[in-house]
Design a protein around this motif. Structure first.
Motif, PDB file in Angstrom:
ATOM      1  N   GLU A  28     -21.612  -3.171  21.869  1.00  0.00           N
ATOM      2  CA  GLU A  28     -20.272  -3.582  21.462  1.00  0.00           C
ATOM      3  C   GLU A  28     -19.196  -3.095  22.430  1.00  0.00           C
ATOM      4  OE1 GLU A  28     -19.791  -5.681  19.094  1.00  0.00           O
ATOM      5  OE2 GLU A  28     -21.909  -5.726  18.554  1.00  0.00           O
ATOM      6  N   GLY A  29     -19.339  -1.858  22.917  1.00  0.00           N
ATOM      7  CA  GLY A  29     -18.300  -1.310  23.766  1.00  0.00           C
ATOM      8  C   GLY A  29     -18.671  -1.229  25.227  1.00  0.00           C
ATOM      9  N   GLY A  30     -19.740  -1.892  25.646  1.00  0.00           N
ATOM     10  CA  GLY A  30     -20.194  -1.803  27.027  1.00  0.00           C
ATOM     11  C   GLY A  30     -21.173  -0.666  27.189  1.00  0.00           C
ATOM     12  N   CYS A  31     -22.011  -0.777  28.197  1.00  0.00           N
ATOM     13  CA  CYS A  31     -23.071   0.227  28.364  1.00  0.00           C
ATOM     14  C   CYS A  31     -23.102   0.827  29.761  1.00  0.00           C
ATOM     15  CB  CYS A  31     -24.432  -0.403  28.052  1.00  0.00           C
ATOM     16  SG  CYS A  31     -25.010  -1.597  29.302  1.00  0.00           S
ATOM     17  N   LEU A  32     -22.340   0.290  30.699  1.00  0.00           N
ATOM     18  CA  LEU A  32     -22.465   0.715  32.087  1.00  0.00           C
ATOM     19  C   LEU A  32     -21.682   1.990  32.376  1.00  0.00           C
ATOM     20  CD1 LEU A  32     -22.226  -2.711  33.946  1.00  0.00           C
ATOM     21  CD2 LEU A  32     -24.225  -1.581  32.924  1.00  0.00           C
ATOM     22  N   ALA A  33     -22.055   2.645  33.465  1.00  0.00           N
ATOM     23  CA  ALA A  33     -21.352   3.853  33.898  1.00  0.00           C
ATOM     24  C   ALA A  33     -19.878   3.529  34.145  1.00  0.00           C
ATOM     25  CB  ALA A  33     -22.001   4.398  35.170  1.00  0.00           C
ATOM     26  N   LYS A  81     -15.329  -8.572  32.855  1.00  0.00           N
ATOM     27  CA  LYS A  81     -15.789  -9.960  32.832  1.00  0.00           C
ATOM     28  C   LYS A  81     -17.296 -10.079  32.683  1.00  0.00           C
ATOM     29  CE  LYS A  81     -15.378 -14.360  35.273  1.00  0.00           C
ATOM     30  NZ  LYS A  81     -14.746 -15.080  36.415  1.00  0.00           N
ATOM     31  N   TYR A  82     -18.044  -9.174  33.319  1.00  0.00           N
ATOM     32  CA  TYR A  82     -19.490  -9.373  33.419  1.00  0.00           C
ATOM     33  C   TYR A  82     -20.353  -8.260  32.825  1.00  0.00           C
ATOM     34  CZ  TYR A  82     -18.785 -13.356  36.582  1.00  0.00           C
ATOM     35  OH  TYR A  82     -18.448 -14.573  37.116  1.00  0.00           O
ATOM     36  N   GLU A  83     -19.758  -7.230  32.256  1.00  0.00           N
ATOM     37  CA  GLU A  83     -20.576  -6.121  31.766  1.00  0.00           C
ATOM     38  C   GLU A  83     -21.586  -6.567  30.716  1.00  0.00           C
ATOM     39  OE1 GLU A  83     -20.031  -1.435  30.563  1.00  0.00           O
ATOM     40  OE2 GLU A  83     -18.357  -2.802  30.227  1.00  0.00           O
ATOM     41  N   HIS A  84     -21.208  -7.533  29.881  1.00  0.00           N
ATOM     42  CA  HIS A  84     -22.123  -7.988  28.829  1.00  0.00           C
ATOM     43  C   HIS A  84     -23.407  -8.573  29.411  1.00  0.00           C
ATOM     44  CE1 HIS A  84     -20.153 -11.704  30.072  1.00  0.00           C
ATOM     45  NE2 HIS A  84     -21.187 -12.345  29.573  1.00  0.00           N
ATOM     46  N   ILE A  85     -23.337  -9.090  30.635  1.00  0.00           N
ATOM     47  CA  ILE A  85     -24.535  -9.662  31.262  1.00  0.00           C
ATOM     48  C   ILE A  85     -25.594  -8.579  31.448  1.00  0.00           C
ATOM     49  CG2 ILE A  85     -25.420 -10.639  33.420  1.00  0.00           C
ATOM     50  CD1 ILE A  85     -22.819 -12.263  33.577  1.00  0.00           C
ATOM     51  N   CYS A  86     -25.177  -7.398  31.816  1.00  0.00           N
ATOM     52  CA  CYS A  86     -26.106  -6.289  32.018  1.00  0.00           C
ATOM     53  C   CYS A  86     -26.517  -5.650  30.692  1.00  0.00           C
ATOM     54  CB  CYS A  86     -25.483  -5.218  32.908  1.00  0.00           C
ATOM     55  SG  CYS A  86     -24.757  -5.819  34.448  1.00  0.00           S
ATOM     56  N   CYS A  87     -25.614  -5.627  29.727  1.00  0.00           N
ATOM     57  CA  CYS A  87     -25.830  -4.843  28.510  1.00  0.00           C
ATOM     58  C   CYS A  87     -26.546  -5.598  27.402  1.00  0.00           C
ATOM     59  CB  CYS A  87     -24.494  -4.331  27.982  1.00  0.00           C
ATOM     60  SG  CYS A  87     -23.616  -3.238  29.127  1.00  0.00           S
ATOM     61  N   ASP A  88     -26.487  -6.927  27.410  1.00  0.00           N
ATOM     62  CA  ASP A  88     -27.081  -7.712  26.327  1.00  0.00           C
ATOM     63  C   ASP A  88     -28.435  -8.277  26.750  1.00  0.00           C
ATOM     64  OD1 ASP A  88     -24.734  -7.174  25.070  1.00  0.00           O
ATOM     65  OD2 ASP A  88     -23.948  -9.220  25.136  1.00  0.00           O
ATOM     66  N   PRO A 140     -31.955 -10.265  25.055  1.00  0.00           N
ATOM     67  CA  PRO A 140     -32.155 -11.088  26.248  1.00  0.00           C
ATOM     68  C   PRO A 140     -30.846 -11.682  26.755  1.00  0.00           C
ATOM     69  CG  PRO A 140     -32.803 -12.292  24.294  1.00  0.00           C
ATOM     70  CD  PRO A 140     -32.496 -10.902  23.834  1.00  0.00           C
ATOM     71  N   GLN A 141     -30.878 -12.132  27.996  1.00  0.00           N
ATOM     72  CA  GLN A 141     -29.686 -12.631  28.649  1.00  0.00           C
ATOM     73  C   GLN A 141     -30.031 -13.889  29.443  1.00  0.00           C
ATOM     74  OE1 GLN A 141     -26.416 -13.403  29.035  1.00  0.00           O
ATOM     75  NE2 GLN A 141     -26.108 -11.184  28.786  1.00  0.00           N
ATOM     76  N   THR A 142     -29.228 -14.931  29.280  1.00  0.00           N
ATOM     77  CA  THR A 142     -29.446 -16.166  30.044  1.00  0.00           C
ATOM     78  C   THR A 142     -28.321 -16.445  31.028  1.00  0.00           C
ATOM     79  OG1 THR A 142     -28.403 -17.470  28.296  1.00  0.00           O
ATOM     80  CG2 THR A 142     -30.805 -17.234  28.213  1.00  0.00           C
ATOM     81  N   TYR A 143     -27.234 -15.680  30.923  1.00  0.00           N
ATOM     82  CA  TYR A 143     -26.122 -15.879  31.839  1.00  0.00           C
ATOM     83  C   TYR A 143     -26.245 -14.974  33.063  1.00  0.00           C
ATOM     84  CZ  TYR A 143     -23.645 -18.642  28.349  1.00  0.00           C
ATOM     85  OH  TYR A 143     -23.283 -19.611  27.457  1.00  0.00           O
ATOM     86  N   ALA A 144     -25.451 -15.268  34.081  1.00  0.00           N
ATOM     87  CA  ALA A 144     -25.430 -14.475  35.303  1.00  0.00           C
ATOM     88  C   ALA A 144     -24.010 -14.399  35.829  1.00  0.00           C
ATOM     89  CB  ALA A 144     -26.338 -15.109  36.367  1.00  0.00           C
ATOM     90  N   GLU A 145     -23.732 -13.368  36.607  1.00  0.00           N
ATOM     91  CA  GLU A 145     -22.461 -13.366  37.330  1.00  0.00           C
ATOM     92  C   GLU A 145     -22.459 -14.575  38.260  1.00  0.00           C
ATOM     93  OE1 GLU A 145     -23.161  -9.523  38.973  1.00  0.00           O
ATOM     94  OE2 GLU A 145     -24.123 -10.294  40.785  1.00  0.00           O
ATOM     95  N   HIS A 146     -21.277 -15.029  38.656  1.00  0.00           N
ATOM     96  CA  HIS A 146     -21.223 -16.281  39.416  1.00  0.00           C
ATOM     97  C   HIS A 146     -21.900 -16.156  40.780  1.00  0.00           C
ATOM     98  CE1 HIS A 146     -17.451 -14.209  40.735  1.00  0.00           C
ATOM     99  NE2 HIS A 146     -17.764 -14.721  41.913  1.00  0.00           N
ATOM    100  N   ALA A 147     -22.434 -17.259  41.249  1.00  0.00           N
ATOM    101  CA  ALA A 147     -23.088 -17.298  42.559  1.00  0.00           C
ATOM    102  C   ALA A 147     -22.091 -16.879  43.632  1.00  0.00           C
ATOM    103  CB  ALA A 147     -23.620 -18.693  42.846  1.00  0.00           C
TER     104      ALA A 147
END
Length: 263
Positions: free
Chosen positions: A46-51, A64-71, A73-80
């Motif tokens: 809920e509050g992010g997991c990264l350092a 913008k993108y922390e949820h990609i790492c923290c959630d 399974p994940q199907t999204y990615a940071e932009h190319a």
């Protein structure tokens, strides 16, 4: 490599897991209950997991993108091309770190840290490769600090850079994966072996073998206290599947199994 990007129109999204929609609810056949439970488990932060502070100019992108790492399974990615954003310049930063190391001034450590985008670095982030005059970089999980990749290995820096740029995300080959650092989940999702796994990206296959397509924000951490700077960082070991990894996460898997049975 085409990977689903956050914010894309549903009609134009391309999934990095082609069969995920149809297969997500399929029954687990031929695996133990604990293994099935682990592979099916999901993590939401809920509050992010990264350092708090990440390397390579990526900290400002956490919102913008922390949820990609923290959630998971994940199907999204940071932009190319995220790695090439003006404030990031990932590969150029790495070369600047190498230039600072080669200069060998009394302030080398501080300069290398500044080139990496922080005031100070914990652990080994760049070092001489075992052969020749080339250098290699060590990349850590952005949540728990686990060493994930050592690159380039088995190729030149330029070869590694070109392949990554051609696909739009940092790309690693099996010989660059730190042993026992990754877990392969269903649909070839790659997560770290942290106590609470971090989503890293996906595994693709091509004529050269496996290629790990990784989100930079999720591999921009620093060395954890549990990983001494003198660690050998053996690479090239087999990546565990979610089924085999369940042995290391038995308590969590059993809890998830109970939830599945109750639900």
């Amino acid at each position: 490599s085409s990977r689903r990007q956050r914010g894309s129109s549903p009609s134009t999204q391309t999934s990095c897991c082609p069969h995920q929609s149809a297969a997500m609810g399929r029954p687990w056949a031929g695996v133990g209950l604990a293994a099935a439970a682990f592979a099916a488990m999901s993590w939401r932060s809920e509050g992010g997991c990264l350092a708090p502070e990440l390397l390579y100019g990526t900290t400002s992108w956490k919102g913008k993108y922390e949820h990609i790492c923290c959630d998971v399974p994940q199907t999204y990615a940071e932009h190319a091309g995220f790695y090439a954003e003006p404030g990031i310049r990932f590969f150029d930063r790495l070369l600047e770190m190498e230039t600072a190391v080669r200069a060998g001034s009394p302030a080398t450590s501080q300069v290398v840290a500044e080139k990496a985008g922080v005031a100070a670095l914990d652990g080994v982030h760049i070092r001489k490769s075992s052969g020749g005059d080339a250098y290699e970089w060590v990349f850590y999980d952005s949540q728990c600090g686990l060493p994930l990749f050592v690159a380039p290995r088995g190729r030149t820096f330029q070869e590694w850079r070109v392949e990554s740029e051609n696909h739009g995300w940092p790309s690693f080959r099996p010989e660059e994966v730190v042993a026992d650092s990754l877990i392969l989940r269903e649909h070839d999702e790659v997560v770290s072996a942290c106590p609470k796994p971090t989503h890293l990206g996906h595994l693709f296959k091509d004529s050269k073998g496996g290629r790990y397509c990784i989100d930079l924000l999720c591999m921009a951490g620093q060395n954890s206290n549990a990983t001494p700077a003198s660690a050998s960082l053996v690479t090239g070991g087999a990546v565990r599947s979610a089924a085999s990894a369940s042995r290391f996460f038995q308590p969590l898997a059993l809890l998830a199994a109970l939830r599945l049975l109750q639900g």
